[in-house]
Design an enzyme around this catalytic site. Sequence first.
Site, PDB file in Angstrom:
ATOM      1  N   CYS A  38       0.839  -1.206   0.000  1.00 48.33           N
ATOM      2  CA  CYS A  38       0.000   0.000   0.000  1.00 48.33           C
ATOM      3  C   CYS A  38       0.875   1.257   0.000  1.00 48.33           C
ATOM      4  O   CYS A  38       1.551   1.546  -0.984  1.00 48.33           O
ATOM      5  CB  CYS A  38      -0.979  -0.054   1.167  1.00 48.33           C
ATOM      6  SG  CYS A  38      -2.370   1.076   0.968  1.00 48.33           S
ATOM      7  N   HIS A  94      -3.702  -4.979   0.504  1.00 49.64           N
ATOM      8  CA  HIS A  94      -3.161  -5.425   1.803  1.00 49.64           C
ATOM      9  C   HIS A  94      -3.202  -6.956   1.894  1.00 49.64           C
ATOM     10  O   HIS A  94      -4.114  -7.517   2.506  1.00 49.64           O
ATOM     11  CB  HIS A  94      -3.961  -4.798   2.951  1.00 49.64           C
ATOM     12  CG  HIS A  94      -3.550  -3.384   3.249  1.00 49.64           C
ATOM     13  ND1 HIS A  94      -2.501  -3.072   4.082  1.00 49.64           N
ATOM     14  CD2 HIS A  94      -4.036  -2.208   2.784  1.00 49.64           C
ATOM     15  CE1 HIS A  94      -2.355  -1.756   4.142  1.00 49.64           C
ATOM     16  NE2 HIS A  94      -3.281  -1.207   3.364  1.00 49.64           N
ATOM     17  N   GLU A 103      -1.515  -8.882   3.728  1.00 47.74           N
ATOM     18  CA  GLU A 103      -1.383  -9.376   5.112  1.00 47.74           C
ATOM     19  C   GLU A 103      -2.742  -9.504   5.783  1.00 47.74           C
ATOM     20  O   GLU A 103      -2.915 -10.320   6.683  1.00 47.74           O
ATOM     21  CB  GLU A 103      -0.446  -8.457   5.918  1.00 47.74           C
ATOM     22  CG  GLU A 103      -1.065  -7.183   6.491  1.00 47.74           C
ATOM     23  CD  GLU A 103      -1.393  -6.123   5.447  1.00 47.74           C
ATOM     24  OE1 GLU A 103      -1.076  -6.325   4.247  1.00 47.74           O
ATOM     25  OE2 GLU A 103      -1.988  -5.091   5.823  1.00 47.74           O
TER      26      GLU A 103
END
Length: 238
Positions: free
Chosen positions: A108, A211, A213
Site C-alpha cells: 500500500c 493489503h 497481510e
Amino acid sequence: MKRPVIGITSLQREEEGVGWLPFNYPAAIEKAGGTPLVIPALQDRESIRGLFQVLQGLLLSGGGDPDPFIFQEEPLPGQGQIEPRRDWLELILVRGALERGLPLLGICRGMQVMNLAAGGSLYQDLGSQREGALKHMQEAPRWYPTHGIRLSPGSRLASLLAVESCRVNSFHHQAVKKTAPGLIPCAWARDGVIEGIESPGDSLALGVQWHPEAMFTGDPTMKRLFKGFIGACRGGSP
Ligand code: MN
C-alpha cells in the site's frame, strides 16, 4: 530451514509520539517462515544503514500519505496525513535496499514510497485527480476483496501469485502516477489504476497496492506471495 530476518517499518502518530504496527504484518511474515523485526522511526542515517547488517529482507507497511514535496508537488485538498519521520527513514531504507539487492516488499503506502524513492510520482487523491476511478477505499472488512486486478503475464508478481487475475482488498486514495525508472507496473485494476510494481532485475523488489497481510489467513494466493517473498529473502530463487 533458515529463517531470514525481515525488517517491517512501523506507522507513526507523531503528535502523540507513538509508533505502532497491526499484528497481521509480523504474523504473515512469521507464518511464511521469516523472523519479523519491527523498525522504529529511526532518524540517524548511520543507524538506519546499520539495519542492513541485520536484515535479509524489508517489508514496508501501509500507513499515511507520503509528503508530495518528495515528488515536487504542493499538497492538494484531498491529500491526507503525513508522517515526516517515516518518510525520511523509508526513503533511505528503500534506496539502500535497491542498491544492495535486498529483497523488498512494499504494501500500500509501502509500494508508493518504493516508487518515490526510485524517482516516480503519485496521484495525491484518486477521487479528485482521476476521472472514472473505482472505489479504492472500501467499506468492507479488511480481509474481504472488493475489486479485481489483472496481472502482467510473465511478471514476477504473476509468477509468485500463480494467477493471471484475482480479487483484492483496497484501502487507498492515492496511487502510482509515473512509475519510477527501474520499476515496471505489473498489476492494474479495471479503471487502469496501477495495483502492482516490480523491478525487472534479479533481486526481488515488489510493491502491491492492496493489503495481502489482511487476506493472508484465508487466501492461498496471498500465502504464496509471502512465501515467495521469504524464499527470496533466504537467497533461493524468488
Ligand atoms: Mn485498489
